[in-house]
Design an enzyme around this catalytic site. Structure first.
Site, short mmCIF file in Angstrom:
data_model
loop_
_atom_site.label_atom_id
_atom_site.label_comp_id
_atom_site.label_asym_id
_atom_site.label_seq_id
_atom_site.Cartn_x
_atom_site.Cartn_y
_atom_site.Cartn_z
N GLY A 1 0.79 -1.23 0.00
CA GLY A 1 0.00 0.00 0.00
C GLY A 1 0.83 1.28 0.00
O GLY A 1 0.28 2.38 -0.06
N GLN B 1 -8.43 24.36 9.70
CA GLN B 1 -8.19 24.03 11.11
C GLN B 1 -7.05 24.93 11.58
O GLN B 1 -5.89 24.54 11.69
CB GLN B 1 -7.83 22.53 11.22
CG GLN B 1 -7.59 22.03 12.63
CD GLN B 1 -8.82 22.05 13.53
OE1 GLN B 1 -9.95 22.10 13.04
NE2 GLN B 1 -8.62 22.05 14.83
N ASP C 1 -21.58 35.42 4.63
CA ASP C 1 -21.18 35.70 6.01
C ASP C 1 -20.14 36.81 6.04
O ASP C 1 -19.63 37.22 5.00
CB ASP C 1 -20.65 34.42 6.71
CG ASP C 1 -19.48 33.79 5.97
OD1 ASP C 1 -18.81 34.50 5.19
OD2 ASP C 1 -19.23 32.59 6.17
N THR D 1 -19.64 21.78 2.23
CA THR D 1 -20.90 21.04 2.39
C THR D 1 -22.03 21.77 1.68
O THR D 1 -23.09 21.20 1.45
CB THR D 1 -21.30 20.93 3.88
OG1 THR D 1 -21.57 22.24 4.37
CG2 THR D 1 -20.20 20.27 4.70
N GLY D 2 -21.83 23.04 1.38
CA GLY D 2 -22.84 23.84 0.69
C GLY D 2 -23.81 24.54 1.63
O GLY D 2 -24.62 25.36 1.19
N LYS E 1 -23.51 35.03 9.63
CA LYS E 1 -23.64 33.56 9.78
C LYS E 1 -23.26 33.14 11.18
O LYS E 1 -22.30 33.63 11.75
CB LYS E 1 -22.72 32.86 8.77
CG LYS E 1 -22.65 31.34 8.93
CD LYS E 1 -21.93 30.67 7.77
CE LYS E 1 -20.45 30.57 7.98
NZ LYS E 1 -19.74 29.87 6.89
C1 R5P Z 1 -15.82 29.71 5.91
O1 R5P Z 1 -15.06 30.20 6.66
C2 R5P Z 1 -15.65 29.75 4.44
O2 R5P Z 1 -15.46 31.05 3.98
C3 R5P Z 1 -16.86 29.15 3.75
O3 R5P Z 1 -17.99 29.94 4.01
C4 R5P Z 1 -17.11 27.76 4.25
O4 R5P Z 1 -15.91 27.03 4.17
C5 R5P Z 1 -18.17 27.06 3.45
O5 R5P Z 1 -18.36 25.81 4.00
P1 R5P Z 1 -19.70 24.99 3.76
O6 R5P Z 1 -19.95 24.94 2.29
O7 R5P Z 1 -19.40 23.64 4.35
O8 R5P Z 1 -20.79 25.69 4.51
#
Ligand code: R5P
Length: 290
Positions: free
Chosen positions: A38, A97, A169, A224-225, A192
């Site tokens: 691997g 992170q 946001d 994730t959107g 946000k």
């Molecule tokens: C956040 O700090 C970033 O600017 C994006 O708003 C965020 O990474 C979007 O993440 P998700 O699509 O998971 O809400």
């Protein structure tokens, strides 16, 4: 003049090819295979001795694998006598992170930055820099941070000139408000509150009436959107007529793209290869490498 060879790492072959074409350099894909146990075996299929090796690695869809491959590729280019090794990371992963949110957690951004500093130079676009101002704070190698703002503004002017720009946001203001200003379009930035990786709440306060408006939501990362989906729901309730979501980096974790497409038009730049990556940003990278 030092010759340049551009190598396309896993998932970044298209971007690397476009980039090589723009800077008139030769192109080769990084070759990889696995030993029976691997472990990764990596080969650079072009001579780099005395040359500038440009390794293109966008940290998707498997960030951990990309990281390992990029580190081994940087090491291989050096072992094989490259005069200069540049890591081009159109989407630089592991940057979110950026603090210890819970006891015992690793602050991954600085750990990964230290590892990637084995390259002589890093070129990236709109990295997640929300708690630190510059990549120089965590990288010990030379870094160049590009932004897609001008490309996005040109795109808005050409394709969405009748629309209003929305930042989902406060942090998105550096993209949404800046892009709107460059494009000469009105903008608002929402608030946000994030509860978990997948649960966010958006507060819409706008002095501009939203009813009947055509809106473009602009952010850096669509993962994730949810940061897009929540404002879409609220804006629709307020009578907004049409919504387009534009992200610099289309990560689209899980079913994010399918879910978003049910609610709005979606477009991203090509820092990450995905089915809606229509906005080409290789020109900005080419200008830096030239
Ligand atoms: C956040 O700090 C970033 O600017 C994006 O708003 C965020 O990474 C979007 O993440 P998700 O699509 O998971 O809400």
């Amino acid at each position: 003049m030092m010759k340049t060879v551009v190598f396309g790492g896993c998932g970044s072959e298209r971007f690397a090819k476009l980039l090589a074409k723009r800077i008139k350099a030769s192109y080769a894909p990084v070759r990889t295979s696995y030993f029976p146990d691997g472990e990764l075996l990596l080969r650079l299929p072009a001579d780099v001795r005395g040359k500038h090796a440009v390794l293109v690695y966008s940290f998707q869809p498997y960030p951990g694998e990309v990281l390992l491959e990029a580190l081994i590729a940087i090491g291989a280019a050096k072992q094989q006598g490259a005069k200069k090794v540049t890591l081009v990371a159109p989407y630089l992963g592991f940057m979110r992170q950026d603090k210890q949110f819970h006891a015992g957690e690793a602050v991954s951004n600085s750990i990964v930055a230290r590892l990637l500093s084995s390259a002589d130079m890093l070129v990236t676009m709109d990295p997640h820099l929300h708690r630190i101002k510059s990549l120089n704070r965590i990288f010990s190698t030379k870094t160049t941070t590009l932004t897609a703002n001008q490309t996005l503004a040109d795109h808005l002017r050409r394709n969405h000139s009748d629309k209003m720009v929305v930042g989902p946001d406060e942090e998105s203001s550096q993209w949404a408000a800046s892009v709107a200003k460059l494009a000469g379009l009105p903008s608002i930035v929402l608030k946000k509150k994030r509860y978990t990786a997948t649960k966010v709440r958006i507060i819409v306060k706008s002095k501009i009436p939203l009813k009947g408006k055509h809106v473009v939501i602009v952010d850096d990362i669509i993962s994730t959107g949810h940061t897009m989906i929540e404002p879409i729901k609220q804006l629709k309730k307020l009578g907004v007529k049409s919504i387009t979501c534009i992200g610099v980096h289309g990560v689209f974790a899980g079913n994010a793209l399918q879910d978003l497409k049910k609610l709005a038009m979606v477009e991203t730049t090509n820092t990450i290869h995905n089915p809606v990556a229509r906005i080409d940003v290789t020109k900005a990278f080419a200008e830096t490498l030239r």
